[in-house]
Design a protein around this motif. Structure first.
Motif, PDB file in Angstrom:
ATOM      1  N   ARG A 160       0.802  -1.214   0.000  1.00 36.57           N
ATOM      2  CA  ARG A 160       0.000   0.000   0.000  1.00 36.57           C
ATOM      3  C   ARG A 160       0.839   1.269   0.000  1.00 36.57           C
ATOM      4  NH1 ARG A 160      -2.906   1.452   3.867  1.00 36.57           N
ATOM      5  NH2 ARG A 160      -4.599   2.296   2.595  1.00 36.57           N
ATOM      6  N   GLY A 161       2.131   1.147   0.197  1.00 38.45           N
ATOM      7  CA  GLY A 161       2.958   2.332   0.315  1.00 38.45           C
ATOM      8  C   GLY A 161       3.005   2.809   1.763  1.00 38.45           C
ATOM      9  N   LYS A 162       3.572   3.989   1.968  1.00 40.30           N
ATOM     10  CA  LYS A 162       3.757   4.550   3.305  1.00 40.30           C
ATOM     11  C   LYS A 162       2.428   4.999   3.897  1.00 40.30           C
ATOM     12  CE  LYS A 162       6.344   8.223   5.671  1.00 40.30           C
ATOM     13  NZ  LYS A 162       7.263   9.368   5.468  1.00 40.30           N
ATOM     14  N   GLU A 163       2.116   4.508   5.085  1.00 46.47           N
ATOM     15  CA  GLU A 163       0.858   4.873   5.728  1.00 46.47           C
ATOM     16  C   GLU A 163       0.992   6.246   6.385  1.00 46.47           C
ATOM     17  OE1 GLU A 163      -2.393   5.223   5.863  1.00 46.47           O
ATOM     18  OE2 GLU A 163      -2.372   3.065   5.552  1.00 46.47           O
ATOM     19  N   GLY A 164      -0.160   6.906   6.558  1.00 38.80           N
ATOM     20  CA  GLY A 164      -0.158   8.230   7.173  1.00 38.80           C
ATOM     21  C   GLY A 164       0.012   8.171   8.680  1.00 38.80           C
ATOM     22  N   LYS A 165       0.101   9.331   9.291  1.00 35.69           N
ATOM     23  CA  LYS A 165       0.205   9.413  10.735  1.00 35.69           C
ATOM     24  C   LYS A 165      -1.084   8.924  11.382  1.00 35.69           C
ATOM     25  CE  LYS A 165       3.247  13.457  10.509  1.00 35.69           C
ATOM     26  NZ  LYS A 165       3.411  14.896  10.880  1.00 35.69           N
ATOM     27  N   PRO A 166      -1.023   8.439  12.607  1.00 37.46           N
ATOM     28  CA  PRO A 166      -2.242   7.995  13.303  1.00 37.46           C
ATOM     29  C   PRO A 166      -3.304   9.099  13.317  1.00 37.46           C
ATOM     30  CG  PRO A 166      -0.303   7.336  14.523  1.00 37.46           C
ATOM     31  CD  PRO A 166       0.184   8.228  13.413  1.00 37.46           C
ATOM     32  N   LEU A 167      -4.495   8.729  13.015  1.00 37.28           N
ATOM     33  CA  LEU A 167      -5.676   9.591  13.004  1.00 37.28           C
ATOM     34  C   LEU A 167      -5.714  10.557  11.816  1.00 37.28           C
ATOM     35  CD1 LEU A 167      -6.005  10.441  16.812  1.00 37.28           C
ATOM     36  CD2 LEU A 167      -6.881   8.458  15.552  1.00 37.28           C
ATOM     37  N   ASP A 168      -4.684  10.562  10.971  1.00 39.16           N
ATOM     38  CA  ASP A 168      -4.736  11.367   9.761  1.00 39.16           C
ATOM     39  C   ASP A 168      -5.719  10.753   8.768  1.00 39.16           C
ATOM     40  OD1 ASP A 168      -3.234  13.576  10.117  1.00 39.16           O
ATOM     41  OD2 ASP A 168      -1.589  12.982   8.788  1.00 39.16           O
ATOM     42  N   GLU A 169      -6.462  11.596   8.069  1.00 43.16           N
ATOM     43  CA  GLU A 169      -7.399  11.107   7.066  1.00 43.16           C
ATOM     44  C   GLU A 169      -6.781  11.039   5.679  1.00 43.16           C
ATOM     45  OE1 GLU A 169     -10.823  13.624   7.390  1.00 43.16           O
ATOM     46  OE2 GLU A 169     -11.683  12.406   8.987  1.00 43.16           O
ATOM     47  N   ILE A 170      -5.548  11.543   5.525  1.00 42.88           N
ATOM     48  CA  ILE A 170      -4.849  11.442   4.256  1.00 42.88           C
ATOM     49  C   ILE A 170      -3.459  10.876   4.504  1.00 42.88           C
ATOM     50  CG2 ILE A 170      -6.092  13.364   3.195  1.00 42.88           C
ATOM     51  CD1 ILE A 170      -3.568  15.069   3.646  1.00 42.88           C
ATOM     52  N   ARG A 171      -2.845  10.363   3.444  1.00 45.26           N
ATOM     53  CA  ARG A 171      -1.486   9.853   3.533  1.00 45.26           C
ATOM     54  C   ARG A 171      -0.768  10.139   2.220  1.00 45.26           C
ATOM     55  NH1 ARG A 171      -0.391   4.630   1.260  1.00 45.26           N
ATOM     56  NH2 ARG A 171      -2.227   3.634   0.374  1.00 45.26           N
ATOM     57  N   GLU A 172       0.512   9.930   2.231  1.00 43.98           N
ATOM     58  CA  GLU A 172       1.331  10.133   1.046  1.00 43.98           C
ATOM     59  C   GLU A 172       0.965   9.108  -0.019  1.00 43.98           C
ATOM     60  OE1 GLU A 172       6.076   9.777  -0.074  1.00 43.98           O
ATOM     61  OE2 GLU A 172       5.455  10.190   1.996  1.00 43.98           O
ATOM     62  N   ALA A 173       0.847   9.550  -1.271  1.00 40.83           N
ATOM     63  CA  ALA A 173       0.506   8.637  -2.361  1.00 40.83           C
ATOM     64  C   ALA A 173       1.665   7.689  -2.640  1.00 40.83           C
ATOM     65  CB  ALA A 173       0.166   9.433  -3.613  1.00 40.83           C
ATOM     66  N   PRO A 174       1.385   6.434  -3.035  1.00 40.98           N
ATOM     67  CA  PRO A 174       2.455   5.492  -3.358  1.00 40.98           C
ATOM     68  C   PRO A 174       3.198   5.908  -4.625  1.00 40.98           C
ATOM     69  CG  PRO A 174       0.325   4.548  -3.889  1.00 40.98           C
ATOM     70  CD  PRO A 174       0.051   5.824  -3.159  1.00 40.98           C
ATOM     71  N   ALA A 175       4.359   5.305  -4.826  1.00 42.96           N
ATOM     72  CA  ALA A 175       5.286   5.759  -5.861  1.00 42.96           C
ATOM     73  C   ALA A 175       4.691   5.739  -7.254  1.00 42.96           C
ATOM     74  CB  ALA A 175       6.546   4.901  -5.827  1.00 42.96           C
ATOM     75  N   SER A 176       3.867   4.744  -7.572  1.00 43.94           N
ATOM     76  CA  SER A 176       3.395   4.587  -8.953  1.00 43.94           C
ATOM     77  C   SER A 176       2.524   5.739  -9.423  1.00 43.94           C
ATOM     78  CB  SER A 176       2.625   3.269  -9.103  1.00 43.94           C
ATOM     79  OG  SER A 176       1.427   3.294  -8.350  1.00 43.94           O
ATOM     80  N   ILE A 177       1.928   6.492  -8.509  1.00 47.56           N
ATOM     81  CA  ILE A 177       1.031   7.582  -8.903  1.00 47.56           C
ATOM     82  C   ILE A 177       1.457   8.926  -8.334  1.00 47.56           C
ATOM     83  CG2 ILE A 177      -0.949   6.044  -9.177  1.00 47.56           C
ATOM     84  CD1 ILE A 177      -1.966   7.000  -6.449  1.00 47.56           C
ATOM     85  N   SER A 178       2.603   8.985  -7.644  1.00 50.04           N
ATOM     86  CA  SER A 178       2.952  10.197  -6.903  1.00 50.04           C
ATOM     87  C   SER A 178       3.271  11.386  -7.801  1.00 50.04           C
ATOM     88  CB  SER A 178       4.134   9.924  -5.974  1.00 50.04           C
ATOM     89  OG  SER A 178       5.282   9.528  -6.712  1.00 50.04           O
TER      90      SER A 178
END
Length: 401
Positions: free
Chosen positions: A30-48
């Motif tokens: 899934r790629g790098k997960e966001g911080k706890p309780l964050d509703e967004i996270r960093e997009a994985p490499a294939s679409i970043s």
């Protein structure tokens, strides 16, 4: 459309090829997960390059797929979001002549079978049988498929030469990397089933098992294999395919491209040129009885610039900036009219729209309809924004948000 970036067995053994149940499917990377309780996270490499943030987990879609968040649509697949690939069960078959046929199943017209096999439910696809766009298959006792007709030549070299830097589209020259014969189509009807059912079963190779087993770790020979494949392995019963990023009703999605009925479109999609798809009903309204395809908006002259957050279109793709970021219509969880068969609506921004700075990255077919109604989008010939007869087979795999 995804632009070119790089240029039989015993019944017991067949169990290894069985499609997993929907409950067993998962996104493996899934790629790098966001911080706890964050509703967004960093997009994985294939679409970043095109999306910097996506929805984090836990997400509302885990409670109800229609809600915001990621959804695995093709549950038979194992998705690597970092690499931008999906690994699917590889199916064995043959022509009546004995020539091997290696294929995947991505959609069915029967909801129960779609749930059982972890593939998309596509009821509209049933209208594909009203033309010559469906062929017959018999399932043998060992689970292998015998096709009555249809062959693909994978030996052509995929190539495209863009036009000049200030006008890369249309390209100077192009060549699809695979060509189906007059009877080949991915749509197949099971002749020995107790009920009518159509499958979307794109062919990925017609090489021998021994040849393909040398490609399990990659190093695919594209003279023998579909140009979207990154690894294929009869020994393990799997095939890995590159995903394409697009949008539907403002949600980013990933899909695979396998066939197209026009040689230029097939080249741009890295897909099989499939003349038999010309017989598909595809010019009616999306929800009309008899309409087998859903709409896909392909922007021609969208904003350019690799770092431009509004970048989109064929001119951008042919300039080497990334994929064209097509806009698809309904998919499962969002609408009722999904079909893996898409009728192409080419979208050309008018000179007035460009001069006034109105161009932007469209992410919904509703936006395209709005801009067309305002007079800012036209078709390739300068006429009304409309379907023009191009058909692509693009089964959806994953809803990102």
């Amino acid at each position: 459309m995804r632009f070119i970036t790089n240029g039989f067995v015993a019944a017991g053994a067949m169990l290894a090829l069985a499609l997993p149940s929907a409950a067993s499917a998962d996104v493996v990377v899934r790629g790098k997960e966001g911080k706890p309780l964050d509703e967004i996270r960093e997009a994985p490499a294939s679409i970043s390059n095109d999306l910097k943030t996506i929805v984090a987990q836990p997400s509302p879609s885990e409670v109800k797929p229609e809600f915001l968040g990621p959804v695995v649509l093709m549950k038979s697949g194992h998705i690597d979001l970092e690499k931008g690939t999906v690994t699917l069960p590889l199916r064995r078959g043959r022509l009546a002549s004995g020539k091997p046929v290696w294929f995947i199943i991505t959609d069915t017209t029967d909801e129960n079978l779609s749930n059982l096999h972890g593939v998309n439910y596509a009821p509209k696809m049933a209208y594909g049988e009203t033309s010559m766009a469906a062929r017959s298959v018999t399932i043998e006792k060992d689970g292998s498929f015998v096709f009555n007709t249809g062959s693909v030549d994978f030996s052509p070299k995929l190539s495209i030469v863009p036009g000049p830097a200030n006008a890369p589209f249309p390209p100077k020259s192009f060549q699809p990397g695979a060509v189906g014969d007059a009877t080949y189509t991915p749509l197949v009807k099971i002749a020995n089933a107790a009920k009518d059912v159509l499958l979307n079963a794109p062919v990925l190779s017609m090489a021998s098992e021994a040849e393909l087993n040398t490609m399990c770790a990659g190093k695919v020979d594209y003279d023998k294999v579909h140009d979207k494949v990154t690894a294929i392995c009869p020994r393990d019963g799997t095939v890995t395919i590159r995903l394409t990023l697009g949008f539907t009703f403002d949600k980013p999605i990933q899909y695979i491209s396998t066939e197209a009925n026009d040689p230029l479109v097939a080249t741009l999609e890295n897909a099989i040129y499939t003349p038999a798809l010309n017989g598909l009903p595809s010019m009616l309204e999306d929800a009309s009885p008899g309409e087998s395809a859903e709409r896909i908006v392909v922007v021609v002259n969208g904003p350019t610039g690799k770092d431009n957050p509004h970048r989109q279109g064929l001119v951008s793709a042919l300039s080497g900036e990334g994929g064209p970021l097509n806009v698809l219509g309904g998919i499962p969880t969002i609408n009722l009219d999904y079909s893996p068969l898409w009728r192409v609506f080419p979208a050309v921004w008018t000179d007035e729209a460009i001069q006034k700075g109105y161009r932007y990255r469209m992410t919904s077919a509703l936006q395209a309809a709005e801009m067309s109604t305002r007079g800012y989008l036209k078709s390739l010939d300068g006429g009304e924004f409309r379907a023009v007869g191009f058909i692509v087979n693009c089964p959806v795999v994953y809803r990102i948000n």
